[in-house]
Write a protein that holds these residues in place. Structure first.
Motif, PDB file in Angstrom:
ATOM      1  N   GLY A 230       0.936  -1.245   0.068  1.00 59.65           N
ATOM      2  CA  GLY A 230       0.053   0.156   0.076  1.00 59.65           C
ATOM      3  C   GLY A 230       0.894   1.308   0.026  1.00 59.65           C
ATOM      4  O   GLY A 230       0.637   2.265  -0.704  1.00 59.65           O
ATOM      5  N   SER A 242      -5.313  -0.594  -0.940  1.00 59.00           N
ATOM      6  CA  SER A 242      -4.893  -1.622   0.104  1.00 59.00           C
ATOM      7  C   SER A 242      -3.564  -2.018  -0.090  1.00 59.00           C
ATOM      8  O   SER A 242      -2.965  -2.317  -0.927  1.00 59.00           O
ATOM      9  N   SER A 243      -3.255  -2.445   1.400  1.00 58.55           N
ATOM     10  CA  SER A 243      -1.700  -3.229   1.551  1.00 58.55           C
ATOM     11  C   SER A 243      -1.969  -4.666   1.325  1.00 58.55           C
ATOM     12  O   SER A 243      -0.930  -5.325   1.299  1.00 58.55           O
ATOM     13  N   VAL A 245      -2.247  -8.180  -0.093  1.00 52.77           N
ATOM     14  CA  VAL A 245      -1.786  -9.132  -1.490  1.00 52.77           C
ATOM     15  C   VAL A 245      -2.413 -10.112  -1.438  1.00 52.77           C
ATOM     16  O   VAL A 245      -2.473 -10.883  -0.275  1.00 52.77           O
ATOM     17  N   ILE A 261      -4.630  -7.299  -5.528  1.00 48.86           N
ATOM     18  CA  ILE A 261      -4.822  -6.348  -4.166  1.00 48.86           C
ATOM     19  C   ILE A 261      -6.243  -6.385  -3.675  1.00 48.86           C
ATOM     20  O   ILE A 261      -7.146  -6.104  -4.918  1.00 48.86           O
ATOM     21  N   SER A 262      -6.520  -6.332  -2.664  1.00 53.63           N
ATOM     22  CA  SER A 262      -8.039  -6.103  -2.108  1.00 53.63           C
ATOM     23  C   SER A 262      -8.540  -5.058  -2.814  1.00 53.63           C
ATOM     24  O   SER A 262      -8.169  -3.862  -2.823  1.00 53.63           O
TER      25      SER A 262
END
Length: 536
Positions: A230, A242-243, A245, A261-262
């Motif tokens: 992120g 988002s961060s 994965v 990514i989300s």
């Protein structure tokens, strides 16, 4: 960074995979999450060789869970929040390189088990830290099995021969996917944070917890690098992403890694040498997915499933919330979108790299895509809610002189080809929808819906119909309903619940409803006409 050996693949390593074991044959294994079964499939004919019960010890495990209040609370949490009303009985699975053992993670039972592929008996069982097991990875030589302990915050490294935990790899919140490097010397791992809460607005991002992408030494299990994707995205000019994965694909040479990514309908290209995001790929949204709120995504997954062909020229992405798979050219990221049905949830390459297997979880099938032709070439019917797909080997019984080799646990005479395997899917018959308003005085209001799909046989009356209710362009209710046979008809029926927001601005509301068939092994997806209903 040069010390990590990420610029080019190594040529040899103690953990590198040997060649195929003599006396084995290639197989494809599919985990049917809700059914608690695994289908073992011939990757040439796409017919099922046999089906295994992955929870033969379920009564014993449930008895243990009910004796422990904490485990019982997590068991029901997993069913309601992660399994969407279903127990999660099979998440990931890998055959051993010698084709004798199948390793399986069972989320709701918080364990990993090893099965004898000949007798289908459990060889060992290992509970994980916390209360849920998740994704796995197997070392190229088959000696170590990695399993993410979701609520335990670690990844266990397990000795495949004994089932003993030999090391724990620290992770962030909710450890998720792991992949070994080609030579087996490194592990690429990511944690996804808390994806099952409704706190999905970017302003609540910190509530998701610690989400990291990690590179781990596969010999010492020490974390070499931790990357906040992120933050790297923000540095590259993409703030507010988002961060977390999700699935990843490591390109040949292992310099570039592709990360889902989300909430992203696409993926990120990351350069591990320069330690930066190089490109962000936006793939198409369908009209339906464009209207979704973030809290309506399946566990925050816009897309969930990513593979790359051995040449490193094309990627295969599962467009979960858009009901398609996409073959994406790596050079310019042009995409060929292939509708596959409801909720595709994983992508895996065939052993020869020519095909991409996509699990279509809402249609109980695996779509076989050709990288070269960029189209679906076959369909494999499987069990309820397929998720992870893996390729491997199966030990073949040594034949007596003059006799053919046989598949252990499934004599050739008793293994018919799966109906509809390798079939070209037809258009479904006409789908009807009828809606009746119940006399509810207060929310939630209930609409009784029913319908049928015309011109179907028993083999084609399989799958799910999603009924959505809308006020204008805003969706106010939905239900997923199973098709079933009733006499000679293929029907569905159920209730759509509508909240108080449907009456916002007045005492009555006019709603439109539409049914959508997600498709199955023999039939393409289809839609009904529009039905209308009135509340108040």
């Amino acid at each position: 960074m040069a010390a990590l050996g990420l610029a080019a693949p190594a040529t040899a390593s103690a953990g590198a995979a040997p060649g195929p074991v003599p006396g084995t044959r290639p197989i494809l294994v599919v985990g049917n999450n809700h059914a608690g079964t695994a289908d073992v499939v011939d990757p040439v004919t796409f017919s099922r060789l046999f089906r295994m019960n992955i929870v033969p010890d379920l009564p014993e495990r449930l008895a243990e869970i009910h004796r422990d209040p904490v485990r019982l609370a997590f068991f029901y949490l997993i069913r309601s929040q992660i399994g969407m009303g279903h127990d999660q009985l099979v998440d990931d699975l890998f055959p051993s390189p010698d084709g004798r053992v199948l390793y399986v993670s069972r989320p709701s039972l918080a364990d990993v088990v090893a099965f004898d592929l000949r007798t289908h008996e459990i060889l060992w069982r290992r509970p994980v830290a916390g209360n849920r097991s998740d994704h796995m990875a197997i070392s190229p030589d088959g000696a170590r099995l990695l399993v993410s302990a979701s609520t335990g915050g670690v990844v266990h490294a397990i000795d495949t021969a004994t089932g003993e935990i030999v090391a724990d790899i620290p992770s962030g919140d909710q450890p998720h996917e792991s992949n070994y490097s080609e030579d087996g010397s490194k592990i690429f791992h990511a944690s996804i944070g808390t994806v099952f809460t409704p706190l999905d607005d970017p302003i609540f991002d910190a509530a998701k917890g610690d989400r990291v992408f990690q590179i781990v030494d596969a010999k010492t299990y020490e974390v070499i690098r931790r990357i906040d994707i992120g933050k790297k995205l923000a540095d590259a000019g993409y703030p507010g992403m988002s961060s977390a994965v999700r699935p990843m694909a490591v390109a040949p040479g292992e310099r570039y890694v592709y990360l889902q990514i989300s909430f992203l309908h696409g993926f990120v290209e990351y350069d591990l040498i320069e330690d930066r995001v190089t490109r962000v790929v936006d793939l198409p949204l369908t009209e339906a997915s464009r209207r979704l709120r973030r809290d309506e995504y399946v566990l925050d997954s816009a897309h969930h499933g990513l593979a790359i062909n051995p040449e490193g020229t094309k990627l295969c992405a599962a467009g979960t919330m858009s009901d398609y798979a996409a073959i994406v050219r790596r050079s310019d990221f042009t995409a060929r979108v292939i509708p596959v049905g409801e909720k595709p949830y994983w992508s895996t390459n065939s052993a020869d790299g020519r095909h991409c297997y996509v699990s279509v979880s809402g249609a109980d099938r695996v779509a076989v895509l050709s990288y070269d032709e960029e189209r679906e070439i076959a369909s494999i019917p499987v069990g309820d809610h397929p998720q992870r797909i893996r390729v491997g080997r199966l030990k073949i019984d040594e034949p007596a002189p003059g006799e053919p080799a046989t598949v252990p646990g499934a004599p050739a005479a008793s293994v018919p080809a799966a109906p509809g395997s390798a079939a070209v899917r037809a258009r479904p018959g006409r789908l009807t929808l009828r809606a009746v308003t119940r006399r509810d005085r207060r929310a939630p209001f209930r609409l009784r819906v029913s319908g049928r799909m015309a011109s179907t046989t028993t083999a084609t009356c399989v799958g799910t119909v999603r009924v959505e209710a809308r006020r204008g362009t805003v969706r106010v209710g939905r239900a997923n309903l199973r098709l079933r046979r009733r006499g000679n008809a293929c029907v569905y029926a159920g209730t759509v619940k509508v909240g108080r927001t449907a009456l916002r601005g007045g005492r009555t509301a006019r709603l439109t409803l539409q049914a959508r068939f997600g498709g199955n092994a023999l039939l393409l997806p289809g839609r009904s006409g529009v039905a209308r209903a009135r509340l108040g």
